[in-house]
Each structure stands twice: as structure tokens, then as C-alpha cells.
Design an enzyme around this catalytic site. Structure first.
Site: not given
Ligand SMILES: [Zn+2]
Ligand SMILES: [Zn+2]
Lengths: 493, 493
Positions: B262-263, B266, B292
């Protein structure tokens, strides 16, 4: 309405908050930063430097200093005001154009040095250094005129406030009468029984574990600091969160271990600076020499002493296992070995001051205009022959190009290393007088007595006193070379 | 003489350099900082926040914006000027007294929440939240008057510029017609074959190695960023040096692994923002929702897809060894499991939007003054029953006290999580149309095609376009919930 002094306190507190961010970002640059972050980081750090300079040099600060000097202040506040005034005067005296030119020239010189040194490229290096020297001479001239001392002394005073070359000449002159001979005698004494060399590799993870264990023994506060690794060991961060680093060499655990101990000394000083003055100039470390005295107190006075090495030995064996080179006697012999060499940072504590004196003599003559950059290699070679018996002709990279300091215009810095060694010896002797069982305590991993003594006499004083008063209060006399000599003779002869 | 726009560029570049230091110090605070450094760090960060606010709100900036709007600018510069103007207006509209009161109230509320949540202390929490809501309503009122939108929309616009609650009502209203039913059907479908639970412990060192390996597969640039650990995973730092974190749970490697993925999403967005605009507002990420969408692109669209999980499976077995829970089928079933639960951050991608809609409905009513803080627990319980079939009566800590957002006055933030999920589904469908072999590439560890597509369509655009244009350019249409629905039905039914 706040008094002028109270307003100054707010201004300096604000600057100290910006310095906090700068210190953390500097530490990060050496330990954590990604390669591609370098350019943006340099720009960000330069921007906050400029900001702090502007805040400090604001004409309002000059006016407030003027007014504050007429206000009635307590002793500590008076000392703080003095430090404010010195900080302000040092910052305000240089014209912006010179600051900018110096920053460009040192940036260029330092950057090129990184490749010129391994290439042994003296000619390329000299052309950059020439510009740095030219600008540093301008700086020294301006500072000298503003303070009424000699040009070199005006630079020296930036690192060791109150110290003058007249005193250094006396101190270093004294060292030169006995140190080269002492070195020769110690080398001759150690020659018949050279210690066995260490057999690596030494796992960096285990080296780190050992380093952390020793930091704990030395009283480092891990709630207010941490250990990481970097290309060159240093102590950074802020007093509330000291960041020390070391560097692991798989062929020997000794460099990382003793670098960690050295930086722990710097770190404990920072961690124990006076809490009430943390955001003020009076709360800063007294001088570079006193700072170095604390690292050398831990590295040289304590950790290379026989009682400490005896205590340390089983920890080393636990970390790396038994081996012929790791008998207690051989380990101690390795840690107390004296050998003249080309490189200052690798020098033992006997030869180290000779490296410093050589640099001091050259840089003083350079700043005072008695010699030029082109004269350096021959002088270097000559003095290395005279003081350490090793020539450096044609070997620039391990001769006059080995240090980063001059590339950064940091002329006047080198003497603080040896002042630190001498302060450390004198302070340790005073601590021994106050704590007769100190050597026994050290052999039992107990550094509390010494820590308490250092905290009371040095750490908690910050910059509240001048260095000579600090030393006299702590030891009963101003700097005296006899303690350093006695220390070396006791340990090595 | 520089144009007004050029002068603005310099001012914003300077602010961005200070923001660099702030970002690194914030990251350091979550990953490296010593306990005792906390107070000084907070003060230093507050000081630089105030400085950036002052630089931005300087009346000179308003005058320059006025002048620059009469200058002829290229398209990208025009977009940059628009972003400058928005940044300025948002900052300048709030009175300093309100900013300070809000900062105090959110600091107090957030700090107390850390102990009130585990103690399930709603009454204590509500009294602090009451003050935060009061001040946020004031803020919303001022922002609404300045921008001509509703109060809630004025806050929403801070996180998702251009988005309005009217559109959210439509989008979330649509989701509510089919999502609860879809969730029930998926749960029923998965119920007969529950996956075997993982058998720990899973060594954090091995988890980290696996995380790094997967980051490499996902194309994270380790010359411009790093992975560390922190209490809560986040992505920070600066585009040139992105700092992502994860958190290792010894009982399961899945949370750290998917948090890292997830990160990484980003992080890749930040790393690939337009280089030419790095120190300007136009170079920042477009919105929290688009941000996001990139993390969920990697976590949900890519990493929880069957082809990716099939590719990942042997790496997991290499890291942790074979076991009944680590057959390919069981591993995939664990990664694609849907289960309604109390906690938003633990939710699967089907139930997650229902957590968000619940919070959106409550916070909008709260800011618009239709409900009060005391009404929250009952509403929370009711909506949890309606949307997810689980009550939270009396369970504040895992109900309305579970999130930090409201304690910080971040009302209007929650919708961006689900906007991100829907943008991600729509973008992935568009990428699939452009790259027909994408799923095959993913199963072969090849993310280059997708990366190239995202870089061209999203990353390199920064804030040069409005979100609706960004989405339309990339996918041929504005946000459309049908892609998210199709994605969920394809994967789970
Ligand atoms: Zn996030
Ligand atoms: Zn040192």
C-alpha cells in the site's frame, strides 16, 4: 513589556528550534538519506542556514544587545548575554558577499577533494584550496580587525574561545621538547613483543551489539539518543536526542568499538548540558577543545586504560569467541599500541599531537601570509620527517590532502584535538584525586562516580563559564601540559 | 526585474525547502526519535509551521498573486498559479487566533485519546471532541463564506479539491444500494471453505526481506527512498527521498506485507511527481483521493489479484517455509477474504466503503450542525447495524473512538479513502484496455507496463490538472462507480 534580555532569549530560542531541525536533517543526511535526496537536502539546509543567519543578524538584535547590557542580570543570565553577544558579533561581522563566496569555494573544494585525494591530484586540489585560503584570509582579516587579535587567533577563537596562538606556541613548544623522544622510546619498548593481529571477519551485527553494551556501561542515555552507522563516525542531533554513529570494519572490531566509545563521550556531554539553558547560547558546549576532552576522557583516559580493557576483554570474547589474538594480554597490547603513521585519524594518542602541531604550524603561517598554498607539500614532508620520522614526498593523498578541514575553510580547528587530549588528562587526574577508588570502579563497569564528577564540573556548566575558569574550578589550575605527559609516561613507559 | 509570477515561484520554492526539513523531521519522529526528544521536536516543528504560514500569508504574496493574474502565462504556469492562489487563500482566510485555538484543542484531544480509547472513556473523549467540533465548525463557516460552498464542502475541498457533498451523496447513495448485499453474498460464498489461519511466529527480519523484495518488484526506487518501521504504516519524506514505513506483527506476515505494498503505491506516486515542478504547488500530488488511488492500485487492484498472489506465493514460501496454511490456494483465500468487522483499518475492500460512508454521514451532519457530538455513539451503532450488521453499543473504543482523524479536526478526510478505491478500479480498467497483456505481465513480476501507464497518466501530472480532467484524460470519463462494482463482482463473486 519584556526586557531587552527577555526578547533576546525568545529570539535565540527560536533560532535554536530551527537549529534542531537542521541538526536532525544533517544527521539524516549522513545515516539515512537516499542518494537522490542529496541535492534537495543541501538546498533545504542552506535555506535554513540563511534564515538563522538573518534572524541572528537582524539589526534589532544589535539594538537589544545594547539595551540588555544596561539591564541588571543574574550571573548565569549575564553569562548567557555574553554568549549572545559573541554569537551575534561573529555572525554580523562578515559581509554577505564573503559568506556566499566562501560557501561556494568550500563547496567546490570539498566536492573535488573527494575524487582528487584518491587520485593524489595535488595540482587540481591546490587551485581550489588557493581560493579557499584567499577568502579565509579575508575573513581572518575582518575578524581580527573587529576583535583586536591576530588573524589566525581570530579564527582559532571561533573553535576555542579565549585561546590564543601565543599560548598554543608555548604549549606545543613544550610538547615538541619531549613528545618525539617519548614516542621513540615507547616504540622501542613495544618492538620486541608485537601483538598478534586480529583474525577477522567480525560480523557487523555482533560489533553493534558489543558497541551498544559498552555504551550502556559508559552511561549513554538511550532514552535521549541512539547509535547508527555512517561513513565517518560523528556525534550529532540535539541534547534531548543525541545521534552518535560508528562505522564497522569486518577485518577488525577495534575501530568501531573505540569510535563508539569516543562518540559516546561527546554524546554524554551533550545529553548532560544544563537543562535550564537548552535553548540558549549558555547551554551549548563550551568549546571544541572541551568537547574533545570529553570524548578523549572516555576513549583515552578510561577505555584504553588497563583496568577498563581488562573489564572489556570478556565482553569481546563473548562477542567474537576465543582466539590467540584475543587473549587478555594481546587485546590490551593491541589497544595500547603506539606506532607513528601517515594518517592523523589512525594515530595513537602519543603521535596524535605531532600530527596536530604540524598542521597548526602550517595553517598559522598560511593564514598570517608567511607561506602560500604551494609551500605546503614540502613543509608537510619536512615536519613529518622531523616529528614522526616518516616522509610524505609525492604522497599528497596520505600527506597534506588527507583531511577535509582546510577544504571547508576550517583553519584554527586542528589545535582543539590536542587541547582536548590535554584537558582530558588534567580532568582525569582531578577526578582521581576526588575519587580515589575510580580505577577500581572502572574495572567493575562502574562509571557512576566519574560521570557524577564530570556532570558536576563540566557537563552542567555548558557555556556558563569561560574555559580557563571551567578548568581552574574543576582541577585547581589552568591548562598544564604536565598531566598529559604524566599520563603518557604512566601508561606507555 | 522578475515578474510577479517569478517572485511567487521563489517564495513557494523557499517554503518547499522548509517543508522538506519538516517532512524529514516528521518521519524521524515516527521512526527514529528518542523518547526524550519529543517535546523539543514538537516545538521545532511548530516553529517551522508558523514560519511557513507567515511566509505564505505575507500580504506581499496577495499583492503578487493579484499582479501575476494579469501576466501572460503558459498552461502549466497558469495551473501552478492557480494552485498558488488556492494555497494562499486557504491559509490566509483563518484568523491566527482560530489556528492557535484549533492547534491547542486538537493537540489536547489527540493526546488524551491515546489513553481514553483503550479505557473506552467516551465521556472524557466527548468533552475534548466537543471543543474540536466547535472550532472546526467555526473554521468551516469561515471557509464556506470565502468560497461560496457549504460548510462541510469547504472542509472536503481541503482534501479533495473540487469534490462536493452533492456528488458524494450520489456516489455513496449508489454504493449503498448494492454494496451491503454484495458483501452478504460474498461472505455466504466464502463461508463453507474458511481458509486455514496462519501459524506464526513470523520473524520480523524475514518479513522485512520479503517486503523489500516485493517493493523491488513493484518498482520502488531505492535510490530515492527507503523502508523503515513505525507504530502505524505511513508514507512520508519528500519526492526525492520517500520514506515509507510498515509494522511487523509476529503472528502474521500479511499486515506488514500488504501495508508495505500500500505505502509503496503512495511512494511511487511521490517519487514520480513531475521533476520540473518539484518545488512548486503544481508539482504536488493532486488530492488525497488520487493519492489513495495509487496505494490502492498497488494493494487492491494489483497485489490482491489472483495473478499477483500466484506470483507472490513462492516468495512467501521461500521466506517462511511450507505449511498447510501456505498452500497457494489457502494463501490466496486469506488475501481475498471478506469479513465485516468493527475496525475500518482492518476491513477488506468490500466492507471498507461502508465504514467510510458511515463516517461521512455522521461528520457531514456534525459540521452542518444537524447533530451534536453526543449523538454520535447511537448513530454509529445504528449505521453499523444497517450497513455491516454489527452493533457497537457501549463499545466506543472499537466504535466511534477508533480513528484519530476527528481528534485532529480532519473532518472531510474519510471520503477520500473510498474515492481512492473507486478511482483505482476505474484507472486499472483503463490501463487494462491500453495494456491487454497486463494481467500476464503482473503474473511474471513485470510491472513496467502498468508503471509506464500510471506515470504518463497520473504521476507526471502532479497538480497540473483538476481531478476531473485528470480522470477523464486517463480513463475517458469522470468518476463512475460501475468500475468499482465490476471489480468487486469479478474478484469476489
Ligand atoms: Zn493510504
Ligand atoms: Zn571527537
Amino acid at each position: 513589556m519584556n526586557t531587552a534580555y527577555q526578547q533576546l532569549r525568545s529570539i535565540f530560542a527560536r533560532i535554536s528550534r530551527f537549529n534542531h531541525l537542521s541538526a536532525i536533517a544533517h544527521w539524516d543526511m549522513q545515516t539515512m538519506m537516499s542518494h537522490e535526496g542529496s541535492q534537495a537536502r543541501s538546498e533545504a539546509l542552506a535555506e535554513i542556514d540563511v534564515l538563522c543567519h538573518q534572524l541572528l543578524c537582524d539589526p534589532k538584535v544589535g539594538v537589544l544587545l545594547e539595551s540588555a547590557s544596561k539591564e541588571t542580570l543574574e550571573g548565569a543570565d549575564e553569562a548567557n548575554l555574553t554568549e549572545m553577544r559573541n554569537t551575534y558579533r561573529r555572525a554580523v561581522v562578515l559581509p554577505d558577499a564573503l559568506i556566499e563566496a566562501r560557501s561556494l569555494a568550500t563547496g567546490k573544494c570539498g566536492f573535488a577533494w573527494r575524487t582528487q585525494r584518491p587520485a593524489n591530484d595535488w595540482v587540481g586540489f591546490a587551485s581550489n584550496l588557493h581560493e579557499v585560503v584567499k577568502l579565509t584570509r579575508e575573513e581572518a582579516k575582518i575578524r581580527a580587525e573587529a576583535t583586536g587579535v591576530s588573524r589566525y587567533d581570530a579564527l582559532l577563537d571561533l573553535y576555542e574561545p579565549g585561546m590564543r596562538s601565543e599560548e598554543l606556541d608555548r604549549i606545543f613548544g613544550d610538547l615538541k621538547t619531549w613528545l618525539p623522544d617519548l614516542l621513540r622510546r615507547v616504540v622501542a619498548k613495544q618492538a620486541p613483543n608485537p601483538p598478534l593481529p586480529l583474525q577477522g571477519p567480525f560480523d557487523p551485527g555482533k560489533q553493534r551489539e558489543l558497541a551498544l553494551k559498552v555504551m550502556r556501561i559508559l552511561g549513554f542515555n538511550f532514552s535521549a539518543g541512539r547509535l547508527d552507522s555512517s561513513a565517518h563516525p560523528f556525534s550529532g542531533g540535539v541534547p534531548q536526542d543525541v545521534r552518535i554513529t560508528t562505522r564497522y570494519d569486518e577485518t577488525s572490531f577495534m575501530p568501531a568499538l573505540f569510535a563508539t566509545i569516543h562518540e559516546t563521550g561527546h554524546g554524554r556531554y551533550e545529553q548532560n548540558l544544563p537543562q535550564a539553558w537548552r535553548d540558549q547560547p549558555a547551554g551549548l558546549a563550551r568549546s571544541m577543545g572541551i568537547h574533545e576532552s570529553q570524548s578523549l576522557m572516555f576513549e583515552m583516559q578510561v577505555a584504553r586504560s588497563t583496568p577498563f580493557l581488562q573489564m572489556l576483554h570478556p565482553l569481546v570474547v563473548t562477542a567474537f569467541g576465543q582466539s590467540p589474538a584475543l587473549t587478555e594480554a594481546n587485546f590490551i597490547a593491541l589497544a595500547q599500541r603506539a606506532r607513528p603513521g601517515l594518517i592523523r585519524v589512525d594515530a595513537d594518542e602519543i603521535s596524535y599531537p605531532l600530527h596536530v602541531i604540524l598542521r597548526y604550524e602550517i595553517e598559522k603561517a598560511l593564514i598570517e601570509g608567511q607561506i602560500e598554498v604551494d609551500d605546503i607539500p614540502a613543509l608537510w614532508n619536512q615536519k613529518m620527517q622531523d616529528y614522526l620520522g616518516i616522509g610524505t614526498e609525492g604522497n599528497y593523498q596520505n600527506g597534506c590532502m588527507q583531511d577535509i578541514h582546510w577544504t571547508q575553510g576550517a583553519f584554527g580547528y586542528f589545535p582543539t584535538y590536542t587541547l582536548g587530549a590535554m584537558y582530558a588528562a588534567q580532568l582525569f587526574q582531578a577526578a582521581l584525586r576526588a575519587l580515589p577508588s575510580l580505577n577500581g570502579e572502572i574495572s567493575e563497569e562502574n562509571l557512576q562516580g566519574l560521570s557524577g564528577w564530570l556532570e558536576e564540573n563540566i557537563w552542567s556548566k555548558g557555556s556558563l563559564h569561560r574555559t580557563d575558569k571551567l578548568m581552574t574550578d574543576a582541577t585547581g589550575e589552568a591548562l598544564n601540559t604536565k598531566h598529559f605527559r604524566a599520563h603518557l609516561e604512566r601508561r606507555y613507559l
